[in-house]
Design an enzyme around this catalytic site. Structure first.
Site, PDB file in Angstrom:
ATOM      1  N   GLN A 198       0.827  -1.201   0.000  1.00 31.72           N
ATOM      2  CA  GLN A 198       0.000   0.000   0.000  1.00 31.72           C
ATOM      3  C   GLN A 198       0.866   1.259   0.000  1.00 31.72           C
ATOM      4  OE1 GLN A 198      -2.178  -1.766   3.547  1.00 31.72           O
ATOM      5  NE2 GLN A 198      -3.845  -0.625   2.618  1.00 31.72           N
ATOM      6  N   ASN A 199       2.168   1.078   0.158  1.00 38.22           N
ATOM      7  CA  ASN A 199       3.064   2.224   0.262  1.00 38.22           C
ATOM      8  C   ASN A 199       3.393   2.799  -1.111  1.00 38.22           C
ATOM      9  OD1 ASN A 199       3.096   1.761   3.012  1.00 38.22           O
ATOM     10  ND2 ASN A 199       4.981   0.553   2.949  1.00 38.22           N
ATOM     11  N   HIS A 204      -1.403   1.363  -4.408  1.00 36.94           N
ATOM     12  CA  HIS A 204      -1.761   2.779  -4.345  1.00 36.94           C
ATOM     13  C   HIS A 204      -0.851   3.667  -5.179  1.00 36.94           C
ATOM     14  CE1 HIS A 204      -3.879   1.871  -0.247  1.00 36.94           C
ATOM     15  NE2 HIS A 204      -4.596   1.502  -1.290  1.00 36.94           N
ATOM     16  N   CYS A 236      -0.153  11.777 -17.131  1.00 37.56           N
ATOM     17  CA  CYS A 236      -0.965  12.841 -17.713  1.00 37.56           C
ATOM     18  C   CYS A 236      -2.348  12.275 -17.970  1.00 37.56           C
ATOM     19  CB  CYS A 236      -0.343  13.359 -19.012  1.00 37.56           C
ATOM     20  SG  CYS A 236      -1.362  14.607 -19.841  1.00 37.56           S
ATOM     21  N   ALA A 279       8.432  -3.664  12.667  1.00 41.71           N
ATOM     22  CA  ALA A 279       8.548  -4.481  11.460  1.00 41.71           C
ATOM     23  C   ALA A 279       9.924  -5.113  11.325  1.00 41.71           C
ATOM     24  CB  ALA A 279       8.232  -3.623  10.232  1.00 41.71           C
ATOM     25  N   CYS A 313       1.235  17.052 -24.683  1.00 40.17           N
ATOM     26  CA  CYS A 313      -0.076  17.669 -24.896  1.00 40.17           C
ATOM     27  C   CYS A 313      -0.284  18.942 -24.090  1.00 40.17           C
ATOM     28  CB  CYS A 313      -1.180  16.665 -24.585  1.00 40.17           C
ATOM     29  SG  CYS A 313      -1.375  16.316 -22.823  1.00 40.17           S
TER      30      CYS A 313
END
Length: 242
Positions: free
Chosen positions: A95-96, A113, A121, A224, A143
């Site tokens: 999730q990091n 994520h 873009c 951890a 663009c």
């Protein structure tokens, strides 16, 4: 430690959250002192905010880049990376957004994520890795549209292909190790259910009990790095040389 030991498994998934990188100095987001206690995501971390004032959103994300750029992978990151350099199939589902797993040498990474060091873009769909801190070029070369951080903001959907791959790999692993996840952010918080359905041994590494703790067979309560070192069980291939 009597077990489990990483060397005894063939297909391992590490499911990592903010607690994985906290020991590297990366600020957490929801815990005590988390960044959302100080900054309102509605002003800095959602598509509506970006549509209203992309320059202000970029100012905040350059601040986030500056914080993360000062951090380095910790021993826990390196244990995971080294486990993946053996014949064992190791996948990181994270999730990091800090990129520290890749920096430590992990190869098979699913970033649920997104990544703070990648931009996209939304006008033309181009994506680009960008290690610069701060990000100064805010308009797409092709663009002229605004670059935006290629991360999942509040209100965004996860990438379907990435989520599907995560579910498949978790369903077929024989060891599922959750490291520093809060178990409150969905749909990611539902992923341990796939490990349980697949009969994997499930280990939760977290200093505190979480809403998903009942899904795990083994609970390692502590930081951890310390708990991953216990799983390595003195294996010289996984631990830093003395």
């Amino acid at each position: 430690m009597s077990g489990p030991h990483l060397r005894d498994f063939n297909r391992i998934v590490f499911f990592t959250g903010a607690g994985m990188s906290a020991e590297s100095g990366v600020p957490t987001y929801r815990g005590a002192g988390g960044i959302w206690k100080e900054y309102d995501y509605r002003r800095y971390a959602c598509q509506d905010a970006f549509n209203r004032d992309p320059a202000a959103v970029w100012e905040f994300h350059n601040y986030r880049r500056r914080l993360v750029a000062a951090c380095a992978p910790n021993l826990g990151h390196r244990i995971i990376a080294r486990a993946g350099q053996r014949e064992t199939r190791v996948t990181v589902v994270t999730q990091n957004i800090d990129g520290l797993h890749a920096l430590s040498g992990s190869r098979d990474i699913l970033e649920l994520h997104g990544n703070l060091w990648r931009v996209r873009c939304d006008t033309c769909g181009v994506k680009q890795q960008d290690p610069h801190e701060p990000r100064e070029q805010l308009r797409c070369d092709g663009c002229g549209g605004w670059w935006r951080p290629d991360i999942v903001w509040f209100g965004d959907f996860l990438n379907d292909a990435t989520l599907h791959s995560a579910k498949q790999l978790i369903s077929s692993c024989d060891l599922f190790v959750s490291v520093g996840t809060s178990a409150v952010v969905y749909p990611a918080a539902h992923l341990p259910e796939y490990a349980r359905a697949g009969k994997a041994l499930r280990v939760e590494i977290n200093p505190d009990e979480t809403p998903a703790s009942e899904l795990y067979d083994v609970h390692l309560r502590g930081p951890a790095t310390e708990m991953l070192t216990r799983l390595a069980d003195g294996d010289p291939q996984l631990l830093d040389p003395a």
